[in-house]
Structure formats: C-alpha cells, structure tokens
Design an enzyme around this catalytic site. Structure first.
Site, short mmCIF file in Angstrom:
data_model
loop_
_atom_site.label_atom_id
_atom_site.label_comp_id
_atom_site.label_asym_id
_atom_site.label_seq_id
_atom_site.Cartn_x
_atom_site.Cartn_y
_atom_site.Cartn_z
CB THR A 1 -5.93 -13.97 7.03
OG1 THR A 1 -5.33 -15.03 7.80
CG2 THR A 1 -5.10 -13.70 5.79
CB THR B 1 -0.91 0.00 1.25
OG1 THR B 1 -1.64 -1.22 1.26
CG2 THR B 1 -1.86 1.19 1.25
CD GLN C 1 -41.77 -9.13 13.29
OE1 GLN C 1 -42.07 -10.22 12.77
NE2 GLN C 1 -42.14 -8.81 14.51
CD GLU D 1 -0.75 -3.66 9.47
OE1 GLU D 1 0.42 -3.91 9.81
OE2 GLU D 1 -1.19 -3.90 8.33
#
Ligand SMILES: Cc1cc2nc3c(=O)[nH]c(=O)nc-3n(C[C@H](O)[C@H](O)[C@H](O)COP(=O)(O)OP(=O)(O)OC[C@H]3O[C@@H](n4cnc5c(N)ncnc54)[C@H](O)[C@@H]3O)c2cc1C
Length: 381
Positions: free
Chosen positions: A365, A158, A279, A242
């Site tokens: 993960t 990133t 509902q 993080e």
C-alpha cells in the site's frame, strides 16, 4: 531523459500496434466475461512478449528489463487494467521468481511454457490475516519424507482462478517468523488444492481474483522454490520488479486519462465554445500534465537504476507511491472534466477511475511505501 534505446522504441511501436489491433476491440467483452481468453495469451507468448526479460535458452529474447518495462507501460496506455494485471502478474511476478530463483528443472517445467503463453502463473502470498504484514503468513508446509504437505488459505490472488501454476508462500518453521517462510510451486491439478471462489471486485474486471485453499496438499520436495526458510527474502526481492511494473502500468493509464480529458475538453461545447475556453479547465489539464510528468521522471529514474543493477529500493518505492497516487488523481480530475458523461459506462474514463483505485493497495500500500522510505531515511526508531 529516459533510459530507452531506439530498439526499445521500435518494440514500443510494435507492442502499441498489437494492443490496438488485438486487445482494445475486446476489452469490454473481457470485462463483462470476467476473464481473458487463453488464446490471446498464447498469441502474445508466440510473439515473444512474455520473454522480453528472459534468456534465449528459455525461449526469451534475452535479459532486458527495459524491454519488459516497455510492455508494462504500453499495457497501461490502453486503459485496460484488468488485462494488464493478467499479463503483469504472469510475466512480472509469478514467472519471474521461478526464472530468478528456480532450479533448472523448474525453469524447464514453468518458464519455457510460461514464455510461450502455454502455462500461466499466479503468486499467492496474501492471506486473510497476512496482508501488509507478509511475515504473518500462516499457511503451513510440513515436511514429510520427500514431500511437503501444505495447509492454509490465500486471498486476493490475481490469476487465481485460471492459472496453471502458483508460487505459494508458506511457513516451514512457523516459530521463526519471517525467517521460517519458504516458497513452493503448486500445479493447478494437485490434489488438496482448491480455488474457493472468484472474488467480485470494483474494477479490473477482466482480471480474475480468487480465494485459494490448501488441505493436506502434498507436493514433491522438488517443488520448493529456493532455499528452505529463505522465502521471505525472495518475496522482498520480487517486490522490486512488481512495484516498478505497477508504477509503469499506472503511469501509462495516467497518461491515457490525461489524453482522454484533453480530447474531451477540446470538443465538448458549453457556453458557446469548448471547455478549454475556461481557464480553470485549461489549468487543471496543465496540473494533470505536470503530475504525470513528475511520475514519469521518478519511474524512469528508478527503472534506470534497477536495470543497471544499482540498489533502487527507495526510488522504486517512491515511483510506486507517486505513479499510483498520480494515476488516481488524474483519473478523478479527468472524470470531472467529462461531467456526467464521465460517470457513464460507455465512456472509458470511468474504467480508469475504477481500475486505478486498487493500485494504491496492491503490491504494497501507499502507507507501506512510505514506511519503507522512512526506514531508508533512518526515521524509524
Ligand atoms: C485486486 C487485488 C489483487 C491482488 N493480487 C494479489 C496477488 O496476486 N497476490 C497476492 O499475494 N496478493 C494480492 N493482493 C493483495 C494485496 O497485496 C493486499 O491487499 C495488500 O498488500 C494490503 O493488504 P490488506 O488488504 O490485508 O490490507 P491491510 O494490510 O490490512 O491494511 C489495511 C490498511 O492499513 C494500513 N496499514 C497496514 N499496515 C500498516 C503500517 N505498518 N503502517 C501504516 N499503515 C498500515 C494499510 O496501508 C491499509 O491502508 C491483491 C489485492 C487486490 C485488492
């Protein structure tokens, strides 16, 4: 109960107003152009938003993890995860280890301009052969007098295309496994360092994600971050913030998805009345609200422990697991409530639905979060 003070809530209001005015109107444009303009990052730096958890001597507002937590949650609330990733990676995981583990010289060179938004960082750990298994990193850093020579490649990084500096994990003693890893600071213009390509993702489009390549990339020994062969442990320490940051951002987007669904269900007319006349729809919205609240409690609890310096590895892993799974579930339910309109790009719920999917993968993960918790429970033989 939450850990924030009145000052934090005032900061929250200021950040919320800033994001509504300066970011929200441009989100779609930045998603299309696949990048966030530097000027806006500079502006956020000038306003002090990148130094909320950094000491004043480096241009920040003081060590205050709760203040930075407010920023991440509010970034999540605007449902612009590509932008949130750009800021989050710079502030929370690239600049952070330099601030925590760097020498005075390194802090002067990277933290001060990083806080000002003049230099943007990336963290490069993942490789094609080293994802969840961080210790399997194969990029090498060979000592040569007063330099290290880096060779290898990184994937899924990133800010990889537009960063100014990269915190890179490489092996200094490959035979020693995780005890042979070190961290290095690599400037963008270093000969032998290449951005291979920008990757084409399912979501988070405003965030650039890249493949990086190092070929005989010589960097001065003073660019090593932390002690030689201690890199793995620094990476593990960095993961705590993080994961909390990801939990906070996804919590914000889960709330945003819920809000979108509630608004839509109240206004969309079918069978002679709003969707809330059914509902099943009302109960679904309640289920979503309960899940978001559970994720919020766990995330705030982990944050509170972390901010007080208490070991929060279990709670942080639980928060990351719960907030990201909740954000995906709630975005999916919210899209369902929007019917066909939810699948159209002009409705913002589709962005939350696409963007949240990866949060169960990056930063460790969901399966890895469960493994960490299982170890902490004494379940791993
Ligand atoms: C958009 C994006 C941005 C990213 N940004 C960065 C970044 O800035 N810097 C960076 O360094 N990395 C980054 N990553 C990489 C990310 O952290 C990794 O993708 C992630 O850690 C998983 O690694 P992997 O993709 O190789 O999957 P793998 O590790 O190959 O996992 C594949 C599957 O196997 C499961 N699995 C693996 N090991 C186990 C186990 N022990 N027990 C049970 N199940 C297991 C996983 O949970 C997963 O479901 C990013 C990834 C993406 C997609």
């Amino acid at each position: 109960m939450h850990p924030f003070t009145r000052e934090h809530e005032e900061l929250r209001n200021a950040i919320r107003q800033f994001l509504q005015k300066e970011i929200v109107p441009h989100v779609e444009e930045w998603e299309q152009s696949r990048r966030v303009p530097r000027e806006i990052l500079h502006k956020m730096g000038n306003l002090g938003y990148f130094g909320l958890n950094i000491a004043e001597e480096y241009g920040g507002g003081g060590d205050n993890p709760l203040a930075e937590a407010v920023l991440h949650e509010e970034l999540g609330r605007i449902n612009a995860s590509g932008f949130a990733n750009t800021v989050g990676v710079h502030v929370g995981i690239a600049m952070r280890p330099v601030y925590r583990f760097g020498t005075e010289e390194q802090k002067q060179k990277y933290v001060i301009p990083g806080v000002a938004g003049e230099k943007i960082g990336a963290l490069a750990i993942t490789e094609p052969g080293a994802g969840s298994d961080v210790a399997a990193v194969r990029t090498k850093a060979v000592r040569d007098a007063d330099h290290y020579v880096l060779s290898g490649n990184k994937i899924f990084i990133t800010n990889g295309v537009y960063a100014d500096f990269y915190v890179v994990a490489a092996k200094t003693a490959p035979e020693a496994g995780h005890r042979g890893m070190s961290l290095f600071l690599v400037d963008r213009d270093t000969p032998g360092f290449y951005v291979q390509r920008q990757l084409d993702k399912v979501g988070n489009h405003a965030s650039d994600t890249a493949e990086l390549f190092f070929e005989d990339c010589r960097i001065p020994a003073g660019q090593r971050l932390g002690e030689e062969n201690r890199g793995f442990y620094l990476v593990m320490q960095n993961f705590q913030w993080e994961r909390l940051m990801i939990a906070l951002q996804t919590l914000g987007t889960a709330q945003a998805s819920l809000d979108l669904a509630v608004d839509y269900a109240k206004t969309r007319q079918q069978f002679g009345g709003p969707l809330t006349q059914f509902q099943v729809i009302r109960h679904r919205l309640v289920d979503m609200a309960v899940e978001v609240e559970k994720a919020r409690r766990l995330t705030y609890h982990a944050l509170d422990l972390y901010a007080r310096g208490i070991d929060a590895v279990t709670e942080t892993s639980m928060a990351k697991l719960t907030a990201t799974e909740t954000a995906c579930l709630v975005a999916d339910m919210a899209l369902q409530i929007h019917g066909g309109y939810g699948y159209m790009n002009e409705y913002p719920i589709q962005r939350a639905w696409r963007d949240m999917r990866v949060t169960r993968i990056y930063g460790g993960t969901s399966e890895i979060m469960k493994e960490i918790i299982a170890k902490r429970m004494g379940l791993v033989p």
